[in-house]
Design a protein around this motif. Sequence first.
Motif, short mmCIF file in Angstrom:
data_model
loop_
_atom_site.label_atom_id
_atom_site.label_comp_id
_atom_site.label_asym_id
_atom_site.label_seq_id
_atom_site.Cartn_x
_atom_site.Cartn_y
_atom_site.Cartn_z
N CYS A 20 -9.77 1.97 -0.92
CA CYS A 20 -9.37 2.24 0.47
C CYS A 20 -10.59 2.24 1.39
O CYS A 20 -10.54 1.68 2.49
CB CYS A 20 -8.64 3.58 0.57
SG CYS A 20 -6.95 3.54 -0.05
N ARG A 29 0.84 -1.20 0.00
CA ARG A 29 0.00 0.00 0.00
C ARG A 29 0.87 1.26 0.00
O ARG A 29 0.61 2.21 -0.73
CB ARG A 29 -0.93 -0.02 1.21
CG ARG A 29 -1.94 1.10 1.19
CD ARG A 29 -2.98 0.91 2.26
NE ARG A 29 -3.93 2.01 2.25
CZ ARG A 29 -5.06 2.01 2.92
NH1 ARG A 29 -5.41 0.97 3.64
NH2 ARG A 29 -5.86 3.05 2.88
N TYR A 52 -8.53 4.02 -6.45
CA TYR A 52 -7.76 3.76 -5.23
C TYR A 52 -8.52 4.26 -4.00
O TYR A 52 -8.59 3.58 -2.98
CB TYR A 52 -6.38 4.42 -5.33
CG TYR A 52 -5.54 4.22 -4.09
CD1 TYR A 52 -5.06 2.95 -3.76
CD2 TYR A 52 -5.25 5.27 -3.25
CE1 TYR A 52 -4.29 2.75 -2.62
CE2 TYR A 52 -4.49 5.09 -2.11
CZ TYR A 52 -4.01 3.83 -1.80
OH TYR A 52 -3.27 3.63 -0.68
N SER A 82 -11.23 -0.51 4.39
CA SER A 82 -11.48 -0.05 5.75
C SER A 82 -12.78 -0.65 6.29
O SER A 82 -12.84 -1.13 7.43
CB SER A 82 -11.54 1.48 5.76
OG SER A 82 -11.87 1.94 7.03
#
Length: 191
Positions: A72, A37, A68, A76
């Motif tokens: 993300c 990452r 992206y 999460s």
Amino acid sequence: MSWERELKVLNEALRRLNAEYDAFLYGSSIRPPLDSRRHVEEMFRRLSASPPDAASERYMFSALQNRYSTLCERWSRLQTEKESGRRPGVHGGFAAPVSGPASPNAAAAGSVTEERGGGESVDRELFDRYIAARRGRGDDVAGIGFEAFRARLQQEAQKLKQRTGASDVEFEVTERDGRVKLVGRPRGERE
């Protein structure tokens, strides 16, 4: 290296990173891919520091940045589900309660029997939970009437009885794949 080549490398790195996160989230890897990452984030920083050669490359870079960002958020959310003890993803279980402490799934399952003695109150309760769940999802419930709901319940109960040979059927209001559904099963049988 040209921008076109850099964008291809970034796209491939993003694809690999997503695969590594899936491996972590679904159990085949024990650690999150933090190094990968960081590498992808460094590639984004390096590319954003220099202007692209063409408008099409600027568009592709913007699309990769958006992708992206979306990934993300997904990672999460799924990691939070995993840490809370639920199986991450769409098939991870039922949604949180729709409104307040009472969930449409909280009450006992409704029973559909041939003798309708006190059955209307059970059907009414099931209908109310179904409507509340649909409203909670933002669905239009204006065209759903109790009598039509009850008739459909009877039809489904008959089909299930014929298929399973059960003498009694119960229904539950559940939420699966983002939709509110009624799930019927022979009385006494649980998943």
